[in-house]
Design an enzyme around this catalytic site. Structure first.
Site, PDB file in Angstrom:
ATOM      1  N   LYS A  95    -127.959  53.807  -9.392  1.00 50.70           N
ATOM      2  CA  LYS A  95    -128.949  54.684  -9.074  1.00 50.70           C
ATOM      3  C   LYS A  95    -128.142  55.896  -8.535  1.00 50.70           C
ATOM      4  O   LYS A  95    -128.705  57.135  -8.888  1.00 50.70           O
ATOM      5  CB  LYS A  95    -129.606  54.227  -7.764  1.00 50.70           C
ATOM      6  CG  LYS A  95    -130.737  52.953  -7.973  1.00 50.70           C
ATOM      7  CD  LYS A  95    -131.521  52.571  -6.828  1.00 50.70           C
ATOM      8  CE  LYS A  95    -130.602  52.312  -5.537  1.00 50.70           C
ATOM      9  NZ  LYS A  95    -129.716  51.193  -5.702  1.00 50.70           N
ATOM     10  N   ARG A 134    -137.633  51.160   0.493  1.00 47.20           N
ATOM     11  CA  ARG A 134    -136.622  49.821   0.218  1.00 47.20           C
ATOM     12  C   ARG A 134    -137.740  48.911   0.817  1.00 47.20           C
ATOM     13  O   ARG A 134    -137.516  47.404   0.514  1.00 47.20           O
ATOM     14  CB  ARG A 134    -135.500  49.748   0.785  1.00 47.20           C
ATOM     15  CG  ARG A 134    -134.233  49.936   0.047  1.00 47.20           C
ATOM     16  CD  ARG A 134    -132.984  50.032   0.842  1.00 47.20           C
ATOM     17  NE  ARG A 134    -131.803  49.358   0.371  1.00 47.20           N
ATOM     18  CZ  ARG A 134    -130.900  50.345   0.049  1.00 47.20           C
ATOM     19  NH1 ARG A 134    -130.985  51.532  -0.155  1.00 47.20           N
ATOM     20  NH2 ARG A 134    -129.444  49.833  -0.291  1.00 47.20           N
ATOM     21  N   ARG A 167    -115.744  49.275  -7.102  1.00 47.73           N
ATOM     22  CA  ARG A 167    -116.159  50.482  -7.032  1.00 47.73           C
ATOM     23  C   ARG A 167    -115.158  51.511  -5.795  1.00 47.73           C
ATOM     24  O   ARG A 167    -115.157  50.867  -4.839  1.00 47.73           O
ATOM     25  CB  ARG A 167    -117.659  50.738  -6.510  1.00 47.73           C
ATOM     26  CG  ARG A 167    -118.118  52.137  -5.931  1.00 47.73           C
ATOM     27  CD  ARG A 167    -119.532  52.392  -6.065  1.00 47.73           C
ATOM     28  NE  ARG A 167    -120.336  51.301  -4.914  1.00 47.73           N
ATOM     29  CZ  ARG A 167    -121.371  51.255  -5.038  1.00 47.73           C
ATOM     30  NH1 ARG A 167    -122.462  51.952  -5.901  1.00 47.73           N
ATOM     31  NH2 ARG A 167    -122.124  50.487  -4.434  1.00 47.73           N
ATOM     32  N   ARG A 208    -116.445  51.347  -0.299  1.00 47.81           N
ATOM     33  CA  ARG A 208    -117.187  51.289   0.896  1.00 47.81           C
ATOM     34  C   ARG A 208    -116.879  49.774   1.655  1.00 47.81           C
ATOM     35  O   ARG A 208    -116.618  48.819   0.993  1.00 47.81           O
ATOM     36  CB  ARG A 208    -118.585  51.357   0.574  1.00 47.81           C
ATOM     37  CG  ARG A 208    -119.193  52.586  -0.045  1.00 47.81           C
ATOM     38  CD  ARG A 208    -120.600  52.620  -0.845  1.00 47.81           C
ATOM     39  NE  ARG A 208    -121.403  51.793  -0.426  1.00 47.81           N
ATOM     40  CZ  ARG A 208    -122.689  51.730  -0.987  1.00 47.81           C
ATOM     41  NH1 ARG A 208    -123.052  52.485  -1.908  1.00 47.81           N
ATOM     42  NH2 ARG A 208    -123.399  50.934  -0.505  1.00 47.81           N
ATOM     43  N   ARG A 253    -126.478  41.663   0.100  1.00 50.42           N
ATOM     44  CA  ARG A 253    -127.480  42.794  -0.236  1.00 50.42           C
ATOM     45  C   ARG A 253    -128.261  42.462  -1.398  1.00 50.42           C
ATOM     46  O   ARG A 253    -129.402  42.758  -1.441  1.00 50.42           O
ATOM     47  CB  ARG A 253    -126.434  43.772  -0.570  1.00 50.42           C
ATOM     48  CG  ARG A 253    -125.822  44.601   0.732  1.00 50.42           C
ATOM     49  CD  ARG A 253    -124.565  45.380   0.190  1.00 50.42           C
ATOM     50  NE  ARG A 253    -124.876  46.386  -0.403  1.00 50.42           N
ATOM     51  CZ  ARG A 253    -123.826  47.294  -1.264  1.00 50.42           C
ATOM     52  NH1 ARG A 253    -122.828  46.598  -1.115  1.00 50.42           N
ATOM     53  NH2 ARG A 253    -124.272  48.326  -1.879  1.00 50.42           N
TER      54      ARG A 253
HETATM   55  P1  AMP Z   1    -127.142  52.163  -0.372  1.00 46.82           P
HETATM   56  O1  AMP Z   1    -126.085  53.290  -0.343  1.00 46.82           O
HETATM   57  O2  AMP Z   1    -128.496  52.616  -0.862  1.00 46.82           O
HETATM   58  O3  AMP Z   1    -126.599  50.945  -0.964  1.00 46.82           O
HETATM   59  O4  AMP Z   1    -127.496  51.625   1.117  1.00 46.82           O
HETATM   60  C1  AMP Z   1    -126.157  51.159   2.005  1.00 46.82           C
HETATM   61  C2  AMP Z   1    -126.988  50.626   3.231  1.00 46.82           C
HETATM   62  O5  AMP Z   1    -127.602  51.457   3.859  1.00 46.82           O
HETATM   63  C3  AMP Z   1    -127.790  49.349   2.977  1.00 46.82           C
HETATM   64  O6  AMP Z   1    -127.358  48.226   2.818  1.00 46.82           O
HETATM   65  C4  AMP Z   1    -128.640  49.635   4.334  1.00 46.82           C
HETATM   66  O7  AMP Z   1    -127.919  49.009   5.465  1.00 46.82           O
HETATM   67  C5  AMP Z   1    -128.682  51.176   4.684  1.00 46.82           C
HETATM   68  N1  AMP Z   1    -130.096  51.605   3.894  1.00 46.82           N
HETATM   69  C6  AMP Z   1    -129.885  52.574   3.049  1.00 46.82           C
HETATM   70  N2  AMP Z   1    -131.074  53.154   2.800  1.00 46.82           N
HETATM   71  C7  AMP Z   1    -131.897  52.154   3.171  1.00 46.82           C
HETATM   72  C8  AMP Z   1    -133.476  51.950   3.326  1.00 46.82           C
HETATM   73  N3  AMP Z   1    -134.073  52.752   2.645  1.00 46.82           N
HETATM   74  N4  AMP Z   1    -133.853  51.068   4.283  1.00 46.82           N
HETATM   75  C9  AMP Z   1    -133.127  50.554   5.351  1.00 46.82           C
HETATM   76  N5  AMP Z   1    -131.833  50.522   5.302  1.00 46.82           N
HETATM   77  C10 AMP Z   1    -131.131  51.436   4.348  1.00 46.82           C
END
Ligand code: AMP
Length: 218
Positions: A13, A88, A127, A160, A171
């Site tokens: 994404k 989400r 990554r 990360r 996740r």
């Molecule tokens: P991502 O970079 O999109 O994989 O997000 C990393 C982490 O940020 C996730 O595992 C959540 O802990 C938090 N996070 C990001 N976007 C959301 C969302 N829309 N709702 C809840 N937590 C989020």
């Protein structure tokens, strides 16, 4: 026009949103990036979010919704937004729809990136990202020329804290339980496009641009 990118962690994404931002001029808004910046800067939001990120849990809806709706009210989002990592949960999707409707705006297309689980895991645990220019590498198939150093700008590469085998499995479970219901929701609205996320970055971007060209503006 606003679009949502849906897909498991590691589906691509972030990479695709960056490419689409360049191709379309729409603004890429990534909730995960916003949280990582807040954690790095040690803000109250970052302190609240950190333990959720480290465990691979979702940050509570009210916090995420407040943060993203405030961000998209800024003038640089007026030409349209590419949502990456938001919504989400069904609650986040409803809050977004309501906020857009108030401005006679809508979501024109939802692009679901599909990638097999073994590829997702390799993408995530391999990554590395540049601290300086955010370029993304992968130790399995896109390694930098010098370990730990960005080919483009010489910046440090970092991994990360949630990109490890234990957290990625959790996740993926969280995605399946809490985010997958959105697929049916948007399919029911007739705006879901499934995109094969395998292949070169450019090939996947071309599939997405094609899907967007079929979408109706609001
Ligand atoms: P991502 O970079 O999109 O994989 O997000 C990393 C982490 O940020 C996730 O595992 C959540 O802990 C938090 N996070 C990001 N976007 C959301 C969302 N829309 N709702 C809840 N937590 C989020």
């Amino acid at each position: 026009m606003n679009i949502i990118l849906l897909g498991s962690p590691g589906a691509g994404k972030g990479t695709q949103a960056t490419a689409l931002e360049e191709a379309t001029g729409m603004k890429h808004i990534a909730s995960g990036d916003m949280f990582r910046t807040a954690v790095k800067e040690g803000t109250p939001l970052g302190k609240l979010a950190q333990s959720f990120l480290d465990k691979g849990e979702l940050v509570p809806d009210d916090v995420v919704i407040g943060m993203v709706l405030e961000r998209i009210s800024q003038p640089d989002c007026a030409a349209g937004v590419i949502f990456d990592g938001f919504p989400r949960t069904p609650e986040q999707a409803s809050a977004l729809q309501e906020a857009l409707q108030k401005h006679n705006d809508c979501i024109s297309a939802v692009l679901l990136l599909t990638v097999p689980k073994e590829v997702l895991i390799q993408r995530v645990i391999g990554r590395w990202t540049c601290r300086n220019c955010q370029a993304v590498y992968n130790t399995y198939y896109l390694a930098p020329q010098t370990e730990g150093v960005c080919d483009h700008c010489g910046g440090d590469l970092y991994q990360r804290s949630d990109d490890n085998l234990e957290t990625i499995n959790h996740r993926l479970d969280v995605y399946n339980a809490q985010t997958m219901p959105l697929v049916d929701h948007y399919r029911g609205l007739g705006i879901l496009h499934e995109i094969d996320g395998l292949g070169d970055v450019d090939e996947v971007t071309a599939r997405m641009v094609q899907a967007i060209s079929l979408a109706n503006p609001c």
